[in-house]
Write an enzyme that holds these catalytic residues in place. Structure first.
Site, PDB file in Angstrom:
ATOM      1  N   HIS A  44      76.986  18.960   2.703  1.00  0.00           N
ATOM      2  CA  HIS A  44      75.665  18.340   2.693  1.00  0.00           C
ATOM      3  C   HIS A  44      75.394  17.468   1.471  1.00  0.00           C
ATOM      4  CE1 HIS A  44      71.463  17.817   3.661  1.00  0.00           C
ATOM      5  NE2 HIS A  44      71.072  18.397   2.534  1.00  0.00           N
TER       6      HIS A  44
ATOM      7  N   ASP B  10      78.761  18.754   7.249  1.00  0.00           N
ATOM      8  CA  ASP B  10      77.428  19.130   6.770  1.00  0.00           C
ATOM      9  C   ASP B  10      76.947  20.367   7.526  1.00  0.00           C
ATOM     10  OD1 ASP B  10      74.729  19.319   6.044  1.00  0.00           O
ATOM     11  OD2 ASP B  10      74.511  17.143   5.872  1.00  0.00           O
TER      12      ASP B  10
ATOM     13  N   SER C 161      69.471  13.864   0.929  1.00  0.00           N
ATOM     14  CA  SER C 161      68.732  14.937   1.579  1.00  0.00           C
ATOM     15  C   SER C 161      67.238  14.575   1.662  1.00  0.00           C
ATOM     16  CB  SER C 161      68.960  16.263   0.839  1.00  0.00           C
ATOM     17  OG  SER C 161      68.531  17.357   1.605  1.00  0.00           O
TER      18      SER C 161
END
Length: 369
Positions: A325, A297, A173
């Site tokens: 995610h 995601d 991320s």
């Protein structure tokens, strides 16, 4: 929770879930934590510096990894005294092979790696899980700056003090933006890069220089709130095992670091300083890269995986089905397999290149008779 966002969330995010989450939210006990910088062991065998709420966690791998978190001193140019910095160190450092250094996402901690870390360790890798300055469980009592440059220098000084060899840097991320920014500035420290659901196309936080300070503090307070964390967890994962009890446990793990007394100050400082914007740095990355993305995601479209694959000079892409995610939490075995395959392939390629180089440098043994 390793959200992609580097700006304060909208209050509207919590509205859709109020009714559904009312029962779970009522189970929250006041967020009080141990503020101390000290070493030692607290209740349940956990490090004494962790918030006491860690004792309520029921997830076995999270408990095991939390008990291995320690603080090590890191001296930086922006702090008069060393910063006690939280990490999980390998049980044994190796003399050969590149160490694997695991970062985490926005407003998260090394506990993201509770399922994947032991698999990497069992595979024989030298794995480090490092908390990015301003998040995680470091002692920030002196309130060091939380801007990008400070996060970068802190990670470099950590690497220089404890790792000292080119590393495989892993960024999930927003941790992918941390990794890119670090690699472009310190290329000698990074041999390869691995990204998971990379948040690298955001342009940081908006200009907040004229915003009254109570506004970002209000946003950060919301970011810590249980309703928002519950909502973010629903968005981040395709499927959470264990039913409501397992879901609530994952939420508690994801917000544990928020209970430290300096968390709000550090997060607000990061926001006011603009956050990460690495758009112009992506094509400067020269290292071999692995991109891993969850096909389901719900936070960052996996279409960005193809964009990143095209923009990085030397990268391979692997997608994971039925995964949201945070693949290293939701699908740790698949992530570990992709990581090991990538490192093995690169190692074999390097060995072949070295043998070819040695062969071409040998003197000719053919003479005239």
């Amino acid at each position: 929770m390793p959200l992609l966002l580097a700006s304060s969330p909208s209050p509207a995010l919590r509205l859709p879930l109020r009714a559904r989450l009312k029962v779970l939210a009522s189970a929250e006990v006041g967020a009080s934590g141990r503020a101390g910088a000290g070493a030692g062991v607290g209740g349940g065998g956990f490090p004494a510096f962790l918030p006491r709420e860690v004792e309520r966690i029921r997830d076995g791998p999270a408990i095991h990894l939390a008990k291995r978190i320690e603080r090590v001193p890191v001296q930086t140019g922006f702090s008069k005294s060393p910063i006690p910095s939280s990490c999980v160190r390998p049980l044994k450092q190796q003399q050969s092979g590149d160490p694997v250094v695991l970062l985490h996402g926005f407003d998260s901690s090394c506990l993201e790696w509770r399922y994947t870390y032991p698999l990497l360790e069992d595979a024989g890798l030298e794995a480090w899980a490092v908390d990015v300055l301003g998040w995680g469980f470091s002692n920030l009592e002196t309130r060091p700056p939380g801007d990008v440059a400070s996060k970068r220098e802190h990670l470099y000084q950590f690497w220089r003090s404890y790792i000292r060899r080119p590393m495989v840097l892993v960024g999930p991320s927003l941790g992918a933006a941390v990794a890119i920014d670090f690699t472009v500035n310190y290329p000698e420290a990074v041999s390869k890069l691995i990204f998971l659901s990379a948040s690298v196309y955001a342009e940081g936080t908006r200009d907040m220089s004229r915003v009254p300070k109570f506004v970002p503090y209000a946003g950060v307070s919301l970011l810590k709130s249980l309703p928002l964390r519950l909502f973010a967890t629903l968005l981040a994962f395709h499927k959470i095992p264990g039913g409501p009890a397992g879901f609530f446990d994952w939420v508690q793990i994801g917000r544990l670091h928020c209970l430290l007394p300096w968390w709000e100050d550090a997060t607000v400082d990061f926001m006011l300083n603009g956050g990460y914007n690495v758009l112009n740095q992506i094509n400067q990355v020269k290292q071999k890269c692995l991109i891993i993305w969850g096909e389901e995601d719900g936070i960052i479209s996996n279409k960005q995986a193809y964009r990143l694959h095209q923009e990085l000079p030397d990268a391979v892409l692997r997608q994971i089905g039925q995964c949201g995610h945070i693949p290293h939490v939701e699908k740790p075995r698949e992530v570990t397999k992709h990581v090991l395959d990538f490192l093995r392939t690169e190692s074999e390629r390097a060995e072949k290149a070295e043998k070819a180089k040695q062969g071409s440098s040998l003197p000719s043994t053919v003479g005239t008779l």
